[in-house]
Scaffold this motif. Sequence first.
Motif, PDB file in Angstrom:
ATOM      1  N   ILE A  46     -32.883 -18.302 -32.260  1.00 59.48           N
ATOM      2  CA  ILE A  46     -33.399 -18.230 -30.887  1.00 59.48           C
ATOM      3  C   ILE A  46     -34.255 -16.967 -30.849  1.00 59.48           C
ATOM      4  O   ILE A  46     -33.749 -15.861 -31.043  1.00 59.48           O
ATOM      5  CB  ILE A  46     -32.238 -18.174 -29.871  1.00 59.48           C
ATOM      6  CG1 ILE A  46     -31.406 -19.470 -29.968  1.00 59.48           C
ATOM      7  CG2 ILE A  46     -32.764 -17.955 -28.450  1.00 59.48           C
ATOM      8  CD1 ILE A  46     -30.142 -19.474 -29.098  1.00 59.48           C
ATOM      9  N   VAL A  47     -35.561 -17.153 -30.683  1.00 56.51           N
ATOM     10  CA  VAL A  47     -36.525 -16.077 -30.906  1.00 56.51           C
ATOM     11  C   VAL A  47     -36.945 -15.442 -29.580  1.00 56.51           C
ATOM     12  O   VAL A  47     -37.295 -16.155 -28.628  1.00 56.51           O
ATOM     13  CB  VAL A  47     -37.784 -16.640 -31.625  1.00 56.51           C
ATOM     14  CG1 VAL A  47     -38.810 -15.550 -31.879  1.00 56.51           C
ATOM     15  CG2 VAL A  47     -37.394 -17.332 -32.926  1.00 56.51           C
ATOM     16  N   GLU A  48     -36.913 -14.111 -29.522  1.00 60.53           N
ATOM     17  CA  GLU A  48     -37.408 -13.412 -28.337  1.00 60.53           C
ATOM     18  C   GLU A  48     -38.929 -13.506 -28.355  1.00 60.53           C
ATOM     19  O   GLU A  48     -39.577 -12.999 -29.284  1.00 60.53           O
ATOM     20  CB  GLU A  48     -36.953 -11.954 -28.353  1.00 60.53           C
ATOM     21  CG  GLU A  48     -37.279 -11.225 -27.064  1.00 60.53           C
ATOM     22  CD  GLU A  48     -36.680  -9.825 -27.031  1.00 60.53           C
ATOM     23  OE1 GLU A  48     -36.031  -9.492 -26.013  1.00 60.53           O
ATOM     24  OE2 GLU A  48     -36.860  -9.066 -28.007  1.00 60.53           O
ATOM     25  N   LEU A  49     -39.503 -14.183 -27.333  1.00 61.11           N
ATOM     26  CA  LEU A  49     -40.932 -14.518 -27.410  1.00 61.11           C
ATOM     27  C   LEU A  49     -41.837 -13.289 -27.345  1.00 61.11           C
ATOM     28  O   LEU A  49     -42.867 -13.255 -28.016  1.00 61.11           O
ATOM     29  CB  LEU A  49     -41.285 -15.518 -26.305  1.00 61.11           C
ATOM     30  CG  LEU A  49     -40.669 -16.918 -26.478  1.00 61.11           C
ATOM     31  CD1 LEU A  49     -41.015 -17.825 -25.304  1.00 61.11           C
ATOM     32  CD2 LEU A  49     -41.099 -17.561 -27.796  1.00 61.11           C
ATOM     33  N   ALA A  50     -41.454 -12.280 -26.578  1.00 61.92           N
ATOM     34  CA  ALA A  50     -42.336 -11.117 -26.419  1.00 61.92           C
ATOM     35  C   ALA A  50     -42.435 -10.287 -27.699  1.00 61.92           C
ATOM     36  O   ALA A  50     -43.463  -9.656 -27.948  1.00 61.92           O
ATOM     37  CB  ALA A  50     -41.858 -10.255 -25.254  1.00 61.92           C
ATOM     38  N   THR A  51     -41.369 -10.278 -28.508  1.00 60.71           N
ATOM     39  CA  THR A  51     -41.343  -9.397 -29.681  1.00 60.71           C
ATOM     40  C   THR A  51     -41.225 -10.136 -31.007  1.00 60.71           C
ATOM     41  O   THR A  51     -41.467  -9.549 -32.063  1.00 60.71           O
ATOM     42  CB  THR A  51     -40.124  -8.450 -29.584  1.00 60.71           C
ATOM     43  OG1 THR A  51     -38.932  -9.267 -29.607  1.00 60.71           O
ATOM     44  CG2 THR A  51     -40.146  -7.632 -28.300  1.00 60.71           C
ATOM     45  N   GLY A  52     -40.790 -11.366 -30.974  1.00 68.80           N
ATOM     46  CA  GLY A  52     -40.533 -12.106 -32.216  1.00 68.80           C
ATOM     47  C   GLY A  52     -39.174 -11.783 -32.813  1.00 68.80           C
ATOM     48  O   GLY A  52     -38.805 -12.332 -33.859  1.00 68.80           O
ATOM     49  N   ALA A  53     -38.418 -10.899 -32.151  1.00 70.12           N
ATOM     50  CA  ALA A  53     -37.110 -10.499 -32.691  1.00 70.12           C
ATOM     51  C   ALA A  53     -36.106 -11.650 -32.614  1.00 70.12           C
ATOM     52  O   ALA A  53     -36.182 -12.495 -31.723  1.00 70.12           O
ATOM     53  CB  ALA A  53     -36.579  -9.295 -31.911  1.00 70.12           C
ATOM     54  N   TYR A 255     -37.032 -16.572 -24.277  1.00 73.37           N
ATOM     55  CA  TYR A 255     -36.718 -16.963 -25.653  1.00 73.37           C
ATOM     56  C   TYR A 255     -37.207 -18.370 -25.950  1.00 73.37           C
ATOM     57  O   TYR A 255     -37.331 -19.201 -25.046  1.00 73.37           O
ATOM     58  CB  TYR A 255     -35.202 -16.945 -25.895  1.00 73.37           C
ATOM     59  CG  TYR A 255     -34.552 -15.602 -25.690  1.00 73.37           C
ATOM     60  CD1 TYR A 255     -34.486 -14.675 -26.722  1.00 73.37           C
ATOM     61  CD2 TYR A 255     -34.011 -15.263 -24.454  1.00 73.37           C
ATOM     62  CE1 TYR A 255     -33.885 -13.435 -26.537  1.00 73.37           C
ATOM     63  CE2 TYR A 255     -33.405 -14.027 -24.255  1.00 73.37           C
ATOM     64  CZ  TYR A 255     -33.342 -13.117 -25.294  1.00 73.37           C
ATOM     65  OH  TYR A 255     -32.756 -11.901 -25.112  1.00 73.37           O
ATOM     66  N   GLY A 256     -37.468 -18.631 -27.228  1.00 77.77           N
ATOM     67  CA  GLY A 256     -37.831 -19.969 -27.666  1.00 77.77           C
ATOM     68  C   GLY A 256     -36.972 -20.384 -28.855  1.00 77.77           C
ATOM     69  O   GLY A 256     -36.540 -19.537 -29.643  1.00 77.77           O
TER      70      GLY A 256
END
Length: 280
Positions: A46-53, A255-256
């Motif tokens: 599950i990827v944090e969209l703003a940072t890619g983390a 998140y995505g």
Amino acid sequence: AKGAGRNRYSFFTPALQEAAQWRAQLTRDLRVALAQDQFRVVYQPIVELATGAIHKAEALLRWQHPTRGLVSPAEFIPIAEACGLIVPLGEWVFQQAADQVQAWCKTLSPQFQISINKSPVQFENPDLQATPWIEQLRARGLSGESIVVEITEGLLLSTSAGVVEQLLTMSDDGIGVSLDDFGTGYSSLAYLQKFDIDFIKIDQSFVRQLVPGSTDLALCQAIIAMAHALGMKVIAEGVETDHQRALLSAAGCDYGQGYLFSRPVAAAEFERVRAQLTTH
Ligand code: C2E
Ligand code: CA
Ligand code: CA
Ligand code: CA
């Protein structure tokens, strides 16, 4: 049954009867599958969209049937629910996820969270012998925050005192609550606040045809605005294209999750995928 002789019994077997037999067979096979170690848990980032983390993953169950190969959860979860096996099976999934999050909190991020799907049947038939999840987490040196439980909207409509109490106890213990498949059920907005929901997962059906100016985009924007106003984070499911990711990101989605980033994979593979995704 094209070439089947007219005397063959199978030629006359109605599809419904075949489906019932298949179900009965799967039910018998499911009962031994847990003891015979035929289940696996895979993880999807599950990827944090703003940072890619990547500090979160969803645990998803896989059944490797000895003769039929991989059986889809869409097929066997409803059967496991109907025969009650979902209760011990769900407990097993939790234990796998708890072991995994214990490892990843050390090696990947101290904030790592694994979400697991919890069926309404598990809430209605709690395993009274089982040690409470919060105690099992603490025994591993973890707090409740390392696990998120994904529930569906229908559960929020439950009037059973036991179900309501379990949900509230989980939240009190710090275990996260995520509302899965959001937009496909009937939950009223009032319930969202009553139950301390931490995450809303926008159902993949709204993400699939996301284009500028579409009704789906308007719906996503409205869900995100509502969730943020209520202090919740939003996860979009089924993100398959960079175009979808960009639109969701611009709409403020937190998140995505989806094939664009990775399919659900075994734990070792997850570590490789995560390293690859976060160095770019
Ligand atoms: P779900 O909770 O909505 O899980 C998301 C499903 O979408 C997963 O299917 C996942 O593999 C799939 N998916 C992820 N990204 C994409 C994408 O980009 N495109 C498309 N088309 N699909 C994507 P899966 O693993 O087959 O699981 C199906 C359902 O089975 C789950 O839906 C969940 O309701 C249930 N399930 C799976 N594991 C468990 C479990 O451990 N316990 C319970 N109670 N249910 C489970
Ligand atoms: Ca889910
Ligand atoms: Ca919470
Ligand atoms: Ca879902």
